[in-house]
Design an enzyme around this catalytic site. Sequence first.
Site, short mmCIF file in Angstrom:
data_model
loop_
_atom_site.label_atom_id
_atom_site.label_comp_id
_atom_site.label_asym_id
_atom_site.label_seq_id
_atom_site.Cartn_x
_atom_site.Cartn_y
_atom_site.Cartn_z
N GLU A 292 0.81 -1.22 0.00
CA GLU A 292 0.00 0.00 0.00
C GLU A 292 0.84 1.27 0.00
O GLU A 292 0.34 2.36 -0.30
CB GLU A 292 -0.97 0.01 1.20
CG GLU A 292 -0.34 0.29 2.55
CD GLU A 292 0.26 -0.96 3.18
OE1 GLU A 292 0.72 -0.88 4.31
OE2 GLU A 292 0.26 -2.00 2.52
N ASP A 334 14.09 16.85 -33.21
CA ASP A 334 14.28 17.62 -34.42
C ASP A 334 15.73 18.09 -34.47
O ASP A 334 16.49 17.88 -33.52
CB ASP A 334 13.31 18.81 -34.50
CG ASP A 334 13.47 19.77 -33.33
OD1 ASP A 334 14.21 19.44 -32.39
OD2 ASP A 334 12.85 20.84 -33.35
N ASP A 592 3.02 18.90 -34.03
CA ASP A 592 3.64 17.88 -33.17
C ASP A 592 2.69 17.36 -32.10
O ASP A 592 2.98 16.35 -31.46
CB ASP A 592 4.89 18.46 -32.48
CG ASP A 592 6.00 18.75 -33.46
OD1 ASP A 592 6.15 18.00 -34.42
OD2 ASP A 592 6.71 19.75 -33.26
N ASN A 681 3.37 -4.38 9.39
CA ASN A 681 3.23 -3.61 8.14
C ASN A 681 3.61 -2.15 8.34
O ASN A 681 4.32 -1.55 7.53
CB ASN A 681 1.77 -3.70 7.67
CG ASN A 681 1.66 -3.96 6.19
OD1 ASN A 681 2.56 -4.54 5.59
ND2 ASN A 681 0.57 -3.54 5.59
N ASP A 685 7.05 -0.24 6.86
CA ASP A 685 6.77 0.67 5.73
C ASP A 685 7.63 1.92 5.75
O ASP A 685 8.01 2.44 4.70
CB ASP A 685 5.29 1.07 5.72
CG ASP A 685 4.45 0.10 4.91
OD1 ASP A 685 5.04 -0.72 4.19
OD2 ASP A 685 3.20 0.16 5.02
#
Length: 844
Positions: A292, A334, A592, A681, A685
């Site tokens: 997540e 270009d 373009d 978790n 994290d």
Amino acid sequence: MDIKQDIFTNASLSLEQLQEKFQTSLTEGMSQDNARTILQRDGLNEIITIRIKWWEIAIRQFKSPFIYLLMVAAVIVYAIGEHIDAAIIVGFVCINAGLGFYQEHKSERSIRALEQYISLRSSVKRNNVWQKIESRYLVRGDIINLATGDIIPADLRVINTNHLIVNETTLTGESIPVLKYGETLSLPPENIYESHNLLFSGTSVVEGEATALVLETGPCTTMGRIAKLTVETTKESEYSKGISRLSKFILQMVLVTLVLLFLANLIIKGDNADIFELIVFCIALVVSVVPEALPVVTTVSLSRGAQKLAKQKVIVKRLTAIEDFGGIEILCSDKTGTLTENSLNVTDYSPNFHQDLLSYAALTIAETVEKVEPFDIAIENEVIKQQILSEDNLHRLMELPFDPMRRRNAVLVRDSSKTILIVRGAPEIIIALSSLSDIDRTGVEQWINDKGKRGERTIAFAKRVFSKDKVSISPEDEQGLEFLGAIAFTDPVKPSTFHAVEKAKKLGISVKIITGDSPEVAGAVGVQIGLINDPGLVITGSALQNLSEKERAEAVRRYAVIARVTPEQKYEIVDILQRTFVVGFLGEGINDAPALKLAGVSMVVESAADIAREAADIILLQKNLEVIIDGIESGRSVFANSIKYLKATLASNFGHFYAIAIGSMFIPFLPMLPIQILLVNLLSDSPMISIATDSVDENEINKPGKYEFRDIVLTATLFGVIVTIFDLMFFVLFMYEGERILQTNWFIGSILIELVFLFSIRTKLPFFKGTRPSGYVLLLSSVAFLATVLLPYTVIGKALFHFYPPSASHLCIILGLVVVFFVCTELVKFVFYSTPDSHEYNKI
């Protein structure tokens, strides 16, 4: 995108044929009644497209498997009382959706930017009376008048002109103004560059006047078709493709595993299984495996990348374009202004040139305050450079303007004793009008031929002296001229271009020149900067069109220089390349815009047309190839860190997921409580998010970044198995020590394993040979380590998370296993990245 051939056909129709075709009068104009009928039939001269509502774009942002996964996880976590975790997940989703909404909403703004190129009012002849009307009411067959500064409001055929010079930069991308005239062409032109008597909507009048016939209006004009294609063209970034595929994989694997886990627990535990507790446990497992924090990692990483690029004069409009920037495999650029200086310089003079050649050349320059003709500017600069003084006693009597049929212009000047005619034009024309010996003629022609092969432009000069009373000239006077010599000009290559091309090769980027310039000029530049070794290795847009579809695709991939390219061909070239490669496209004109929308990464300069800027992902404040290449390098660093996060979090999450799932089937209690799983978790994290700030190994930058799904899954699976094995070691060692001891010790071991794994997986090299981790990675990892070890000893840890303070011996066992795990991952990593197959997975 095709410009209707009917437009080009009009260039070769006589005035009588045009008058009959459009049911109008070239002398009196259209009648008001007829104009009203045509307006009702064709509609207003404005761009009309289907407008997408903002809320439709917003809803579209949530149509993604990854978003579904996160939203389901948020609802479930909220339902079991973890409101803070639910809010964090929803916040991640909103950030992600906001970025997507901003990108897609640009298409709507692009169409509004186009509308400014339709002139507000036009001078039109109706019922034999000139009148000013709003340009939106122009119809096919109208006769209009144009003057200096006007924006051309529709596609037109020139009827007559007075030295009309038009700037077609917004359409062709070429900065040199074009002379237009009213003569009927013998054959229909093949492209815009040959359309000498046609004018296109959105371009502008630099100098002169003209009367013209309206051929097409509104959506049928060149700009109208570009607008339609710009809005209809959509692309999915490489970033989006990779994340979407990964999300589907995670969702499928998690759902299958959970079903099997739930059934296995029911079968093994039978009546002893607590259904509600098992459901909550499965929900927590789902949340634990979902990455997540990916949107946050991506946002932090991209934001840092955008700040770094801004210092390099690169402004990022779409944040996710930074990762795509790093994935560029082919860069289409270009020539004019990007590789070259976009200004002509005098480079050489023909053999035996007259000593006063430059002085005579200076007399042919336009007498306007602001010079617009490139050759005039180059000659004036050279005169100043060489400090050549102007003749005060000379004054201009008259001028014969440049005529594309005669390919020359002439001026008549007078001093105190004589009148001098000076003629300037195409060398072959001036030579034919001059008196030259065979030896001198051969020498000059050979010099001109050599310059042409090198891509340099040449113009020649000659003079004729008359008596003082000569006051006017005619074409008949341009005979028996004294040849003064020829001057060579070139648009010099920027010094930074050479280094940029070399760096591009090292980074594995193929540079292609796509230009409207001539094959000779484009080929010469290609040789100079090292893209090709033979100036003949150039293909033109018309040559491409004559090939079969298969041959055209092969030619586009093979040729590094493509010249005389029309707007529709630019789009097709990008389309062909985009099927196989990640393409970066640099443009600036209205023409373009569709190619910019299509390209994986679209770039424009600050001075580009508004619609081009709106369609682009990245704006360059400095039109320089080196700036682009440096930006690509920065993009690769951002991409590499995102891949690090994915590999680290997926391997860790799946490793813990399977270990806890397997362990749950062999004990009568949960191996880790749902709240403890969510805490794992949360604590892991923070260091994972800091990977967005990490430094990157050089070998990660030297190849385009791509979401190699197979490589990510294989790496995550391989190291995930190792994580699972060590997690199960914790389980076996502590499963008989009691419920809370097992849960606490496994909790500590799980987080510490993730922390040390991050330091291993962040580089493909042995950890001591890789780049030093960033300060944020070291800091947040240290904080997470201390929090994990100390939390079980606190009141909060005991009361809220149900931890049991581990003994010193248990803590030593945990730390020892973590060290063994780190050594094991380093050995497996060394073997994995040393095998030939692993290189194939990372191969572009």
